[in-house]
Scaffold this active site. Structure first.
Site, PDB file in Angstrom:
ATOM      1  N   LEU A   1       0.835  -1.208   0.000  1.00  0.00           N
ATOM      2  CA  LEU A   1       0.000   0.000   0.000  1.00  0.00           C
ATOM      3  C   LEU A   1       0.864   1.250   0.000  1.00  0.00           C
ATOM      4  CD1 LEU A   1      -2.762  -1.123   2.525  1.00  0.00           C
ATOM      5  CD2 LEU A   1      -3.022  -0.812   0.050  1.00  0.00           C
TER       6      LEU A   1
ATOM      7  N   THR B   1       2.744   4.169  -2.686  1.00  0.00           N
ATOM      8  CA  THR B   1       2.153   5.178  -3.570  1.00  0.00           C
ATOM      9  C   THR B   1       1.187   4.563  -4.570  1.00  0.00           C
ATOM     10  OG1 THR B   1       4.155   6.525  -3.380  1.00  0.00           O
ATOM     11  CG2 THR B   1       2.682   7.006  -5.213  1.00  0.00           C
TER      12      THR B   1
ATOM     13  N   LYS C   1      12.890  -4.596 -17.901  1.00  0.00           N
ATOM     14  CA  LYS C   1      11.740  -4.338 -18.771  1.00  0.00           C
ATOM     15  C   LYS C   1      11.999  -4.868 -20.187  1.00  0.00           C
ATOM     16  CE  LYS C   1      10.644  -0.236 -16.058  1.00  0.00           C
ATOM     17  NZ  LYS C   1      10.706   1.241 -15.987  1.00  0.00           N
TER      18      LYS C   1
END
Length: 440
Positions: A12, A14, A207
């Site tokens: 929990l 940002t 990524k």
């Protein structure tokens, strides 16, 4: 209307807080859109008492995210913990194995365990979505996994780290050093206190490894990526690039070759006229070259609570719209047991050549020696330029900038080593690739 889709959120921070708030604020809209309500019924975080700007009193609290994944009455487990090991790994495995759908924004977890997790999801007939793990709010995963079905992708590359793009953009615009830009990025919250993961190219590599698997149907191979960060980019490089009509960007590049798949992350010079050169600040971009579609570039917010929460929310909405028994899209586009083993290609020549910057002693014969070493290694030069801060003073270090035609990485490195061995080079040579843009 179908029964509510019950969500458990682990993490929990940002993003997690922004997601919970958005799901509450848009509950009616999402219910109408998806044909069922989406309710956060369980949460987990380190600190129960921290103020997060959203009312979670109706959600069951779990101190242990793995216990949430194992015991909570949920349909979807949302992992926003981060990290490539436990508890994130254990929690996601547990949720998938018990038959819960999973949404994650964790690129490090997927880069290390993505194939394993995809296999578990497929074995249990559940969905593993991870749009937010690559390029934030840009729908790159959905495009690669679904929209390009039937295409044969030749190359995918992108600006995948907002911190690096902000630093390089600011260096050019304000004419200040890398260290000054990094300090400013940290002050603004764009860079971490320890920025190594970003500026060293590791975040981009994670990524890129995911995009490579989606693009080419191979197993994820995050450890088989040629990696350079932006730590050694100087204001002199930025200015020389501008004079030559280029901008410097940190790119992740994956392309199919006749010897395998080439993956690389490194600073790259791209023509100022290209679309990817116009991607500034913390914005990300993903570009694709495919046989049927041709050329495509997506750009947009690549990080931040709202952009990431938007991508996570989109993944949840896709699950809410799905129905039992429907055909599931494999997590990595290709079923896990049909992913090809990754075969690393050798670094090869590419259109555009190389930019080489040398600081040399100001003495006769240097230009001739540099040109000779290049010729000995079969390297054709497009240009060779001497840049001096003060032409009136002799014996000052001189800057020599070379631009080569297309050549082999090994040839460039061998030529630079030979030039350095001559004894007139001061400091370390700078070598930057010049990439042919996908979209002009």
């Amino acid at each position: 209307m179908d029964s509510a889709l019950k969500i458990g959120i682990a993490g929990l921070g940002t993003v997690g807080a922004a997601l919970a708030a958005t799901l509450a604020e848009r509950a009616d809209y999402l219910a109408e859109l998806c044909g069922r309500r989406i309710e956060v019924t369980a949460v987990s975080a380190r600190d129960r008492n921290r103020r997060r700007g959203v009312d979670l009193s109706a959600s069951e609290w779990f101190d242990d995210p793995v216990k949430l994944a194992r015991e909570a009455e949920i349909d979807v487990f949302v992992e926003l913990i981060g990290g490539d090991d436990d508890p994130a790994h254990a929690a996601v495995r547990t949720a998938l194995a018990r038959g819960c759908h999973v949404v994650t924004a964790n690129k490090a977890l997927l880069a290390r365990h993505g194939v394993e997790l995809a296999r578990i999801a497929e074995e249990n007939g559940v969905i593993l979505n991870f749009e937010a793990a690559v390029a934030g709010g840009i729908p790159a995963v959905k495009v690669m996994r679904e929209s390009l079905t039937g295409n044969r992708v030749r190359r995918v590359f992108g600006i995948l780290n907002g911190t690096c793009n902000y630093i390089l953009t600011t260096m050019e615009r304000e004419g200040i050093s890398f260290d000054e830009c990094l300090a400013e990025a940290q002050r603004l919250g764009y860079a971490e206190a320890d920025p190594t993961f970003d500026i060293g190219g590791h975040d981009t590599a994670h990524k890129l490894a995911i995009l490579t698997s989606l693009a080419f149907g191979t197993e994820i191979a995050a450890d088989d990526i040629y990696l350079e960060g932006i730590e050694n980019i100087s204001i002199e490089d930025i200015r020389a690039a501008a004079d030559l009509g280029y901008r410097i960007k940190l790119l992740g590049v994956a392309q199919r070759t006749d010897t395998g798949i080439e993956q690389r992350v490194h600073p790259t010079m791209v023509p100022v006229s290209s679309e990817i050169a116009q991607v500034d600040g913390v914005t990300n971009a993903v570009a694709v070259e495919a046989d049927v579609l041709g050329e495509l570039m997506l750009s947009g917010p690549g990080a931040g609570g709202e952009a990431t929460a938007s991508a996570v929310m989109g993944d949840i909405a896709d699950i809410a719209k799905s129905r039992p028994g429907a055909q599931r899209v494999p997590a990595l586009g290709t079923p896990a047991d049909r992913l090809a083993p990754y075969e690393r290609a050798r670094m090869r020549s590419h259109e555009g050549g190389y930019f080489i910057r040398l600081s040399v002693e100001d003495k006769a014969g240097v230009f001739a020696s540099i040109a000779a070493r290049m010729a000995e290694n079969g390297i054709s030069l497009e240009s060779i330029v001497q840049r001096s801060r003060d032409h009136t003073v002799r014996a000052r270090p001189q800057t020599v900038v070379l631009v080569t035609h297309a050549t082999m990485e090994a040839a460039v490195r061998k030529a630079v080593a030979a030039i350095t061995s001559e004894g007139y080079v001061l400091g370390t040579a700078q070598v930057i690739r010049i990439e042919r843009p996908i979209v002009d």
